[in-house]
Design a protein around this motif. Structure first.
Motif, PDB file in Angstrom:
ATOM      1  N   TYR A 186      -7.129  18.920   2.976  1.00  0.00           N
ATOM      2  CA  TYR A 186      -6.456  17.649   2.581  1.00  0.00           C
ATOM      3  C   TYR A 186      -4.608  17.780   3.094  1.00  0.00           C
ATOM      4  CZ  TYR A 186     -10.537  16.232   0.482  1.00  0.00           C
ATOM      5  OH  TYR A 186     -11.930  15.692   0.677  1.00  0.00           O
ATOM      6  N   THR A 187      -4.398  19.149   3.019  1.00  0.00           N
ATOM      7  CA  THR A 187      -3.303  18.877   3.101  1.00  0.00           C
ATOM      8  C   THR A 187      -2.140  19.897   4.747  1.00  0.00           C
ATOM      9  OG1 THR A 187      -2.254  20.015   0.965  1.00  0.00           O
ATOM     10  CG2 THR A 187      -0.691  20.667   2.770  1.00  0.00           C
ATOM     11  N   TYR A 188      -4.165  21.055   5.175  1.00  0.00           N
ATOM     12  CA  TYR A 188      -3.658  21.260   6.119  1.00  0.00           C
ATOM     13  C   TYR A 188      -4.169  20.113   7.931  1.00  0.00           C
ATOM     14  CZ  TYR A 188      -5.824  23.924  10.429  1.00  0.00           C
ATOM     15  OH  TYR A 188      -5.706  23.996  12.253  1.00  0.00           O
ATOM     16  N   GLY A 189      -4.916  18.947   6.848  1.00  0.00           N
ATOM     17  CA  GLY A 189      -5.580  18.030   8.393  1.00  0.00           C
ATOM     18  C   GLY A 189      -5.837  18.169   8.994  1.00  0.00           C
ATOM     19  N   GLN A 190      -7.686  18.938   8.076  1.00  0.00           N
ATOM     20  CA  GLN A 190      -8.604  18.818   8.929  1.00  0.00           C
ATOM     21  C   GLN A 190      -9.052  17.910   9.849  1.00  0.00           C
ATOM     22  OE1 GLN A 190     -10.654  21.605   9.960  1.00  0.00           O
ATOM     23  NE2 GLN A 190     -11.735  20.622  11.055  1.00  0.00           N
ATOM     24  N   SER A 191      -8.867  17.676  11.559  1.00  0.00           N
ATOM     25  CA  SER A 191      -9.695  16.702  12.310  1.00  0.00           C
ATOM     26  C   SER A 191      -8.350  15.160  12.828  1.00  0.00           C
ATOM     27  CB  SER A 191     -11.270  15.892  11.833  1.00  0.00           C
ATOM     28  OG  SER A 191     -12.024  16.919  11.276  1.00  0.00           O
ATOM     29  N   VAL A 192      -7.365  15.433  12.288  1.00  0.00           N
ATOM     30  CA  VAL A 192      -5.807  14.755  12.584  1.00  0.00           C
ATOM     31  C   VAL A 192      -5.001  15.178  13.254  1.00  0.00           C
ATOM     32  CG1 VAL A 192      -6.474  13.297  10.771  1.00  0.00           C
ATOM     33  CG2 VAL A 192      -4.995  14.878  10.292  1.00  0.00           C
ATOM     34  N   CYS A 193      -4.650  15.131  14.141  1.00  0.00           N
ATOM     35  CA  CYS A 193      -3.538  15.711  15.417  1.00  0.00           C
ATOM     36  C   CYS A 193      -2.121  16.582  14.038  1.00  0.00           C
ATOM     37  CB  CYS A 193      -3.025  15.229  16.017  1.00  0.00           C
ATOM     38  SG  CYS A 193      -1.540  13.410  15.115  1.00  0.00           S
ATOM     39  N   GLU A 194      -1.854  17.419  14.649  1.00  0.00           N
ATOM     40  CA  GLU A 194      -1.065  18.038  13.737  1.00  0.00           C
ATOM     41  C   GLU A 194       0.560  17.321  13.200  1.00  0.00           C
ATOM     42  OE1 GLU A 194       0.739  21.139  15.633  1.00  0.00           O
ATOM     43  OE2 GLU A 194      -0.870  22.542  15.988  1.00  0.00           O
ATOM     44  N   THR A 195       0.508  16.605  13.831  1.00  0.00           N
ATOM     45  CA  THR A 195       1.683  15.428  13.490  1.00  0.00           C
ATOM     46  C   THR A 195       0.947  14.570  12.623  1.00  0.00           C
ATOM     47  OG1 THR A 195       2.045  13.928  15.394  1.00  0.00           O
ATOM     48  CG2 THR A 195       2.917  16.012  15.465  1.00  0.00           C
ATOM     49  N   ASN A 254     -13.131  22.430  -3.137  1.00  0.00           N
ATOM     50  CA  ASN A 254     -13.530  23.274  -2.600  1.00  0.00           C
ATOM     51  C   ASN A 254     -13.816  24.299  -3.450  1.00  0.00           C
ATOM     52  OD1 ASN A 254     -13.905  22.883   0.251  1.00  0.00           O
ATOM     53  ND2 ASN A 254     -11.498  23.500   0.239  1.00  0.00           N
ATOM     54  N   ASN A 255     -13.750  23.914  -4.958  1.00  0.00           N
ATOM     55  CA  ASN A 255     -13.832  24.302  -6.424  1.00  0.00           C
ATOM     56  C   ASN A 255     -14.866  23.626  -6.829  1.00  0.00           C
ATOM     57  OD1 ASN A 255     -11.161  25.687  -6.612  1.00  0.00           O
ATOM     58  ND2 ASN A 255     -11.974  26.928  -8.064  1.00  0.00           N
ATOM     59  N   GLN A 256     -14.732  22.707  -6.402  1.00  0.00           N
ATOM     60  CA  GLN A 256     -16.578  21.616  -6.471  1.00  0.00           C
ATOM     61  C   GLN A 256     -17.940  21.620  -5.425  1.00  0.00           C
ATOM     62  OE1 GLN A 256     -16.509  18.443  -4.840  1.00  0.00           O
ATOM     63  NE2 GLN A 256     -18.675  18.065  -6.300  1.00  0.00           N
ATOM     64  N   TYR A 257     -17.104  21.958  -4.394  1.00  0.00           N
ATOM     65  CA  TYR A 257     -18.018  21.323  -3.869  1.00  0.00           C
ATOM     66  C   TYR A 257     -18.694  22.701  -3.582  1.00  0.00           C
ATOM     67  CZ  TYR A 257     -19.897  21.232   1.322  1.00  0.00           C
ATOM     68  OH  TYR A 257     -21.398  21.934   2.181  1.00  0.00           O
ATOM     69  N   GLN A 258     -17.935  24.209  -3.727  1.00  0.00           N
ATOM     70  CA  GLN A 258     -18.748  25.434  -3.649  1.00  0.00           C
ATOM     71  C   GLN A 258     -19.661  25.654  -4.829  1.00  0.00           C
ATOM     72  OE1 GLN A 258     -16.079  28.120  -2.213  1.00  0.00           O
ATOM     73  NE2 GLN A 258     -15.093  26.779  -0.341  1.00  0.00           N
ATOM     74  N   ILE A 305       0.905  27.097   3.729  1.00  0.00           N
ATOM     75  CA  ILE A 305      -0.157  27.160   3.149  1.00  0.00           C
ATOM     76  C   ILE A 305      -1.045  26.332   3.132  1.00  0.00           C
ATOM     77  CG2 ILE A 305      -0.570  29.797   1.520  1.00  0.00           C
ATOM     78  CD1 ILE A 305       2.824  29.748   1.720  1.00  0.00           C
ATOM     79  N   ALA A 306      -1.568  26.215   3.682  1.00  0.00           N
ATOM     80  CA  ALA A 306      -3.329  25.639   2.975  1.00  0.00           C
ATOM     81  C   ALA A 306      -3.941  26.386   4.989  1.00  0.00           C
ATOM     82  CB  ALA A 306      -2.772  24.540   3.185  1.00  0.00           C
ATOM     83  N   GLN A 307      -5.297  25.487   4.062  1.00  0.00           N
ATOM     84  CA  GLN A 307      -6.456  25.965   5.737  1.00  0.00           C
ATOM     85  C   GLN A 307      -7.354  25.254   4.636  1.00  0.00           C
ATOM     86  OE1 GLN A 307      -7.230  26.252   8.727  1.00  0.00           O
ATOM     87  NE2 GLN A 307      -6.026  27.951   8.518  1.00  0.00           N
ATOM     88  N   THR A 308      -8.792  24.783   5.889  1.00  0.00           N
ATOM     89  CA  THR A 308     -10.132  24.274   5.233  1.00  0.00           C
ATOM     90  C   THR A 308     -10.457  24.846   4.691  1.00  0.00           C
ATOM     91  OG1 THR A 308      -9.629  22.585   7.224  1.00  0.00           O
ATOM     92  CG2 THR A 308     -11.887  23.038   6.225  1.00  0.00           C
ATOM     93  N   GLY A 309     -11.084  24.535   3.820  1.00  0.00           N
ATOM     94  CA  GLY A 309     -12.632  25.800   2.738  1.00  0.00           C
ATOM     95  C   GLY A 309     -11.683  26.077   1.743  1.00  0.00           C
ATOM     96  N   TRP A 310      -9.918  26.000   1.985  1.00  0.00           N
ATOM     97  CA  TRP A 310     -10.082  27.195   0.199  1.00  0.00           C
ATOM     98  C   TRP A 310      -9.911  26.393  -0.899  1.00  0.00           C
ATOM     99  CZ3 TRP A 310      -4.015  28.726   2.185  1.00  0.00           C
ATOM    100  CH2 TRP A 310      -4.135  29.230   3.067  1.00  0.00           C
ATOM    101  N   THR A 311     -10.640  27.275  -2.235  1.00  0.00           N
ATOM    102  CA  THR A 311     -10.625  27.172  -3.193  1.00  0.00           C
ATOM    103  C   THR A 311      -8.986  27.633  -4.473  1.00  0.00           C
ATOM    104  OG1 THR A 311     -11.280  28.783  -3.376  1.00  0.00           O
ATOM    105  CG2 THR A 311     -13.083  27.590  -3.247  1.00  0.00           C
ATOM    106  N   THR A 312      -8.905  27.219  -5.496  1.00  0.00           N
ATOM    107  CA  THR A 312      -8.079  27.630  -6.220  1.00  0.00           C
ATOM    108  C   THR A 312      -7.382  29.781  -5.572  1.00  0.00           C
ATOM    109  OG1 THR A 312      -9.598  28.167  -7.728  1.00  0.00           O
ATOM    110  CG2 THR A 312      -7.570  25.706  -7.655  1.00  0.00           C
TER     111      THR A 312
END
Length: 230
Positions: A41-50, A109-113, A76-83
């Motif tokens: 949600y910070t990395y912006g998965q599936s949207v453009c960088e800007t 991702n804590n919740q999802y995993q 410092i953010a990436q898709t799939g990261w937990t705490t």
């Protein structure tokens, strides 16, 4: 009389020059530093960088800064990261402690995993304390953002189990922030319109769209303005 007139003339010139110099004082540029911590949600998965919210925030805050000021983002953010993943990445990156602004959005991702909720109860406060350290040791420079509710996407299909899980994580984060006088911004309700307003969901059917992130910024920006320009 001529002597008095000359003195008055010299005084007037000095006063005007002084005012002119004061009015033309050059304000040195400020170099603002922003650290964005999180997951997809910070990395912006599936949207453009800007299009992701940290970049939209950068674009939006410039209207309140001086023309020569800069606003640098470190993410410092990436898709799939937990705490746990975020804590490890922070250790590897070893950020400096001179950031004017830090945002933290983590936990989905804590919740999802299916991680134990007790893990979040332990690691979320640890991440908050680390974030404060990066924010010049001042918790006023930290903003915690609530977790979007992905139940209200084509992927989530309106699942009450998902929504209930996200609510539990957000309730803990909000309570912790309120107890510790840390800014907490709720954007979850925006994402709960995802099934009624498909334009709020990215093309992957799961993550927020550019439009959704712009609505996040409508809530985040006023707080950032206060923190940076006070």
């Amino acid at each position: 009389m001529k002597y008095s007139t000359a003195l008055f003339f010299l005084f007037s010139i000095s006063f005007l020059l002084g005012c002119s110099a004061e009015n033309n004082t050059v304000v040195p540029p400020k170099n603002y530093k922003y650290l964005a911590l999180g997951d997809s949600y910070t990395y912006g998965q599936s949207v453009c960088e800007t299009c992701r919210f940290p970049e939209q925030l950068k674009d939006s805050i410039h209207q309140y800064l001086n023309a020569n000021d800069t606003f640098q983002i470190k993410m410092i953010a990436q898709t799939g990261w937990t705490t746990t993943n975020l804590k490890s990445a922070i250790t590897a990156e070893n950020p400096t402690s001179d950031y004017d602004l830090v945002t933290l959005l983590i936990g989905v991702n804590n919740q999802y995993q299916g991680k134990p909720f007790s893990l979040y109860e332990q690691e979320f406060p640890e991440l908050v304390n680390q974030a404060i350290g990066f924010a010049k040791g001042d918790k006023k420079n930290l903003i915690v953002v609530s977790i979007p509710d992905y139940a209200y996407t084509p992927f989530g299909q309106g699942s009450m189990a998902i929504s209930g899980g996200v609510y539990q994580y957000n309730a803990f984060a909000k309570s912790y922030c309120e107890a510790n006088n840390i800014t907490f911004i709720n954007i979850t309700d925006i994402t709960r319109l995802g099934l009624l307003q498909p334009e709020l969901v990215a093309s992957d059917g799961l993550h927020p769209s550019t439009l959704a992130y712009s609505k996040f910024i409508e809530r985040i920006l006023p707080e950032v303005k206060i923190k940076l320009t006070d």
